[in-house]
Scaffold this motif. Structure first.
Motif, PDB file in Angstrom:
ATOM      1  N   ASP A 106       0.849  -1.159   0.131  1.00 41.81           N
ATOM      2  CA  ASP A 106      -0.140  -0.047  -0.058  1.00 41.81           C
ATOM      3  C   ASP A 106       0.846   1.323  -0.085  1.00 41.81           C
ATOM      4  OD1 ASP A 106      -2.243  -1.658   0.064  1.00 41.81           O
ATOM      5  OD2 ASP A 106      -2.734  -1.206   1.987  1.00 41.81           O
ATOM      6  N   LYS A 109       2.002   1.905  -3.554  1.00 39.71           N
ATOM      7  CA  LYS A 109       0.938   2.193  -4.599  1.00 39.71           C
ATOM      8  C   LYS A 109       0.696   3.652  -4.362  1.00 39.71           C
ATOM      9  CE  LYS A 109      -1.535  -1.998  -4.590  1.00 39.71           C
ATOM     10  NZ  LYS A 109      -2.830  -2.947  -3.986  1.00 39.71           N
ATOM     11  N   GLU A 110       1.024   4.179  -2.972  1.00 44.46           N
ATOM     12  CA  GLU A 110       0.731   5.487  -2.558  1.00 44.46           C
ATOM     13  C   GLU A 110       1.875   6.359  -3.044  1.00 44.46           C
ATOM     14  OE1 GLU A 110      -0.703   9.136  -0.985  1.00 44.46           O
ATOM     15  OE2 GLU A 110      -1.691   7.165  -1.440  1.00 44.46           O
TER      16      GLU A 110
END
Length: 371
Positions: A106, A109-110
């Motif tokens: 995550d 992805k950020e």
């Protein structure tokens, strides 16, 4: 044998099709020299014209700056200007963040999302040569596997082994961080955002040293407890919660707070070098130091990171103590009932849990780490 072609074969096929249609596989390569010669910084323009006009927090702005800095460093190693990447550069950066730096999927992805915000700005602004029909960041995101680690179960570490690991952690701050996450199930960002006012510890020496200790109004009338807010930057829990501090965790925190650098910062945990608020990766480092290489990633299990504490906390209370789900959700900061509003029934709107529901139960049944 699989019929799926390997990477070398697909690269050759793409090159053949590109040649047939008169296309370039790396269309931004031709602008490399121009970008290198220009004094203007494409990222600075994005920051000035886009970020500066948005109502974002200082921390979010710093997050963009940090990602851009990491991207520049990576692209410098590739010998390429950061404003004209190829798909391969983006995939390489993602793999570097996932594998070398052990970032959570995550998190990666950020970082790609932030990079893509800058890239789409370049696409829209006629100043830049970035074509509308080519976005190497979006293309790379479809080809990088983010789910492998998340699909694996965390290892099951017996309590005796956890105690052995903690015994070998000699730095009092790092031991406090790991113990706090194991015993309270806090996320890394929640640990970063914890302030001295959020912790009540009944100790005369500590309270004299930190007058602000436990001054959060939510702690009024609650001794030896911690308040975990839901609305600070990066905190993901959907509701705030109060959690008890047992005698063991109070001792661990006391040992750390008595030697904590006195810098005037409100944060409980400070970096060892900057003496500033910790970042998410700073929280993960003590876990890596303590649990690697024994609990590195394997074919069956994901590597132990700071998120393991939340897994262990939840598993302990549900599987070993068979605690009511709604009480566990309260301690985790989850909303009552289903996570999906559409799936929640009317009864869920009438289920309420409070600190007093779990205070004594927690203190009587929480596991001991012998720290």
């Amino acid at each position: 044998m699989s019929d799926t072609p390997d990477a070398e074969t697909t690269d050759a096929q793409r090159a053949e099709l590109a040649a047939a249609f008169g296309k370039e596989l790396d269309p931004l390569a031709e602008y490399e020299a121009t970008f290198q010669q220009a004094d203007a910084d494409p990222f600075a323009l994005f920051t000035a014209e886009v970020l500066a006009t948005r109502d974002i927090s200082t921390r979010t702005r710093e997050g963009y700056d940090r990602v851009f800095r990491q991207w520049r460093e990576f692209m410098a190693d590739q010998g390429r200007h950061p404003a004209c990447p190829s798909e391969g550069h983006v995939k390489g950066f993602a793999r570097h963040e996932l594998d070398t730096k052990d970032n959570h999927p995550d998190t990666v992805k950020e970082k790609l999302r932030k990079l893509n915000n800058a890239y789409t700005y370049w696409q829209d602004d006629p100043t830049f040569p970035h074509p509308q029909d080519h976005n190497p960041i979006n293309l790379a995101k479809t080809k990088v596997t983010f789910a492998d680690v998340e699909s694996k179960e965390p290892p099951r570490i017996p309590l005796a082994d956890l105690r052995d690991v903690l015994e070998d952690v000699t730095h009092v701050r790092d031991r406090a961080i790991i113990a706090l996450q194991l015993k309270l199930g806090l996320r890394a960002t929640e640990v970063c955002n914890l302030q001295l006012s959020d912790i009540d510890i009944q100790n005369a020496d500590l309270r004299e040293h930190y007058p602000e200790l436990g001054s959060n109004p939510r702690l009024e009338g609650r001794q030896n407890a911690v308040y975990v807010p839901h609305d600070r930057e990066g905190n993901k829990s959907q509701r705030p919660r109060l959690l008890p501090l047992d005698d063991e965790l109070r001792r661990v925190l006391l040992r750390y707070l008595l030697i904590r650098p006195d810098t005037g910062e409100p944060w409980v945990f400070l970096s060892l070098t900057r003496h500033e608020q910790l970042r998410k990766q700073d929280i993960n480092q003590p876990w890596k130091d303590a649990f690697r290489p024994e609990y590195a990633e394997t074919e069956q299990h994901r590597a132990v990171t700071s998120h393991y504490g939340r897994h262990h906390f939840t598993t302990y209370w549900r599987v070993e103590e068979n605690l009511n789900r709604e009480l566990i959700k309260y301690m985790r900061g989850d909303t009552a009932g289903s996570m999906s509003i559409q799936e929640r029934g009317a009864i869920d709107e009438y289920i309420h849990t409070y600190y007093e529901d779990i205070r004594d139960l927690y203190r009587e049944n929480v596991f001991k780490l012998n720290v």
